[in-house]
Scaffold this motif. Sequence first.
Motif, PDB file in Angstrom:
ATOM      1  N   SER A 143      34.242  37.365  26.452  1.00 50.85           N
ATOM      2  CA  SER A 143      35.632  37.101  25.987  1.00 50.85           C
ATOM      3  C   SER A 143      36.518  36.687  27.227  1.00 50.85           C
ATOM      4  CB  SER A 143      36.447  37.880  25.161  1.00 50.85           C
ATOM      5  OG  SER A 143      36.641  39.199  26.003  1.00 50.85           O
ATOM      6  N   LYS A 144      36.254  36.528  28.573  1.00 53.16           N
ATOM      7  CA  LYS A 144      36.949  36.069  29.507  1.00 53.16           C
ATOM      8  C   LYS A 144      37.633  34.862  29.192  1.00 53.16           C
ATOM      9  CE  LYS A 144      34.619  38.802  33.346  1.00 53.16           C
ATOM     10  NZ  LYS A 144      33.970  38.663  34.625  1.00 53.16           N
ATOM     11  N   PRO A 145      38.958  34.654  29.860  1.00 54.07           N
ATOM     12  CA  PRO A 145      39.803  33.339  29.804  1.00 54.07           C
ATOM     13  C   PRO A 145      38.851  32.241  30.569  1.00 54.07           C
ATOM     14  CG  PRO A 145      41.211  35.152  30.217  1.00 54.07           C
ATOM     15  CD  PRO A 145      39.724  35.700  30.093  1.00 54.07           C
ATOM     16  N   GLN A 155      32.580  40.451  20.980  1.00 55.90           N
ATOM     17  CA  GLN A 155      32.585  40.209  22.241  1.00 55.90           C
ATOM     18  C   GLN A 155      33.931  40.609  22.702  1.00 55.90           C
ATOM     19  OE1 GLN A 155      30.788  36.324  21.954  1.00 55.90           O
ATOM     20  NE2 GLN A 155      29.631  36.987  23.764  1.00 55.90           N
ATOM     21  N   GLY A 156      35.029  40.836  22.019  1.00 62.59           N
ATOM     22  CA  GLY A 156      36.452  40.750  22.352  1.00 62.59           C
ATOM     23  C   GLY A 156      36.859  42.129  21.954  1.00 62.59           C
ATOM     24  N   ILE A 157      36.104  42.983  21.576  1.00 59.78           N
ATOM     25  CA  ILE A 157      36.467  44.327  21.030  1.00 59.78           C
ATOM     26  C   ILE A 157      35.882  45.341  21.755  1.00 59.78           C
ATOM     27  CG2 ILE A 157      36.478  45.776  19.029  1.00 59.78           C
ATOM     28  CD1 ILE A 157      36.095  43.249  17.257  1.00 59.78           C
ATOM     29  N   ASN A 158      36.553  46.547  22.197  1.00 62.35           N
ATOM     30  CA  ASN A 158      35.979  47.623  22.742  1.00 62.35           C
ATOM     31  C   ASN A 158      35.317  48.383  22.210  1.00 62.35           C
ATOM     32  OD1 ASN A 158      37.872  46.986  24.981  1.00 62.35           O
ATOM     33  ND2 ASN A 158      39.597  47.855  24.349  1.00 62.35           N
ATOM     34  N   TRP A 160      32.759  46.910  23.879  1.00 57.29           N
ATOM     35  CA  TRP A 160      31.932  45.891  24.260  1.00 57.29           C
ATOM     36  C   TRP A 160      32.442  44.859  25.032  1.00 57.29           C
ATOM     37  CZ3 TRP A 160      32.474  47.380  18.968  1.00 57.29           C
ATOM     38  CH2 TRP A 160      31.038  48.340  18.501  1.00 57.29           C
ATOM     39  N   ARG A 161      33.855  44.793  25.070  1.00 61.29           N
ATOM     40  CA  ARG A 161      34.737  43.935  25.819  1.00 61.29           C
ATOM     41  C   ARG A 161      34.349  44.152  27.279  1.00 61.29           C
ATOM     42  NH1 ARG A 161      39.514  43.753  28.265  1.00 61.29           N
ATOM     43  NH2 ARG A 161      39.864  46.062  27.546  1.00 61.29           N
ATOM     44  N   VAL A 162      34.255  43.265  27.981  1.00 58.74           N
ATOM     45  CA  VAL A 162      34.167  43.439  29.499  1.00 58.74           C
ATOM     46  C   VAL A 162      35.489  43.395  30.177  1.00 58.74           C
ATOM     47  CG1 VAL A 162      31.860  42.033  29.382  1.00 58.74           C
ATOM     48  CG2 VAL A 162      34.046  40.811  29.926  1.00 58.74           C
ATOM     49  N   ASP A 163      35.424  43.960  31.528  1.00 61.29           N
ATOM     50  CA  ASP A 163      36.622  43.860  31.993  1.00 61.29           C
ATOM     51  C   ASP A 163      37.270  42.702  32.412  1.00 61.29           C
ATOM     52  OD1 ASP A 163      36.599  46.716  32.226  1.00 61.29           O
ATOM     53  OD2 ASP A 163      35.740  46.951  34.296  1.00 61.29           O
ATOM     54  N   GLY A 164      38.452  42.249  32.285  1.00 59.72           N
ATOM     55  CA  GLY A 164      39.159  41.074  32.444  1.00 59.72           C
ATOM     56  C   GLY A 164      38.771  40.189  31.193  1.00 59.72           C
ATOM     57  N   GLY A 165      38.101  40.381  30.351  1.00 59.56           N
ATOM     58  CA  GLY A 165      37.989  39.841  28.741  1.00 59.56           C
ATOM     59  C   GLY A 165      39.074  40.001  28.013  1.00 59.56           C
TER      60      GLY A 165
END
Length: 274
Positions: A143-145, A155-158, A160-165
Motif C-alpha cells: 500500500s505504499k504511496p 494490504q493496507g491493514i495491520n 499485513w501493512r508494510v512499513d511506509g505503506g
Amino acid sequence: MRFESIAEWRPLGAGNPPTKMARHDIICLHTMVGYLTSTDTMFRKQGYTGVESHFGVGGKWGSDVNRSQNRDGLIYQWVDTTYRADANLDGNHRLISIETADNAPQKASDIESWTPKQVRSIITLVAALCRAYDIPAELVPDSKPGRRGIAYHRQGINPWRVDGGETWSNSRGKECPGDRRIAQIKNEIIPGVRAALAPKVEDIMASKAELKDAIREVLAEDKVIKTLAEGIFTADVIEAPDDDKAADPKNPTWQLRSYLNRLVNNTKKAPPTA
C-alpha cells in the motif's frame, strides 16, 4: 465518472461527496461480510457523510436473492469516481473501492469464493476502470504511496501493512477480502482483466473496405506506380534460360518482360526489347 453502461447508478444523496479524488492509482477490492441489499441500506442511512464505497457487486446469498430479483453479479455505483469514497482511510484520495457481497460468516476464514457471475462482473468493472484511468492490470505489492494497479483491502491493514505503506483501515487484523478471494484476484480477476484489455483482432485488422480504399489511394499515385512498374519490367535481373544463354553468352540476364514473353509464346529466342 459514472459507469452506467455496466453499473446501476444509485447515488446516496443529492449532489456529490464534498471532496474530489486527487488521482486514480488503485482499484481496491473489498468484501462486505453481508449482502448488496443490506450494504446499500447501511450506506443510505448517512449518505455521503458516512462511510461508503464507489461500487458494490451483489452475490447469491441472503437478501440479494429473492423472488423478484437475483442480484448475483449485479453492480451498483454509489459514488461518481471523480469524487472520494470513504472505504480506504488514508488511501481515499487515490483509491477506487469495490465492495462485494458474501455469505456473511462469523469468521473471515469462512468467506466463500466469489461466484462465477461475481467474477465476470468484477472483471468487466475493473477492466473499464483500468481503461478509463490508465491503471495497470497488475497486483500492487503493498500500500505504499505511488503504487498503481489492483489491490485488496488487507494490504493496507495491520499487521499485513508494510512499513511506509498507507493505512487503509484502523481495524487491526481485518482480513478483507479473505484468503479465497485474494487467491481469485491473482488467479482469475487479474488474468481476466488482462484478457479483456487485450486488443481484439478486429481492432487491429483492416476491413475489406479499408483495404480497398488504401489500394485506390496507392493506385491514384500514377507516377509512383508507373515508375515502379517500369523499374520492375526493364531491369536485367533474371537469368536467361540455359539454352538461350549458350546460344547468346553476351546476354546472360533478361528483362522480366522478355522472360514473360518467352514463357507466354513458348519461343526459343527471347523477343527483342526496346
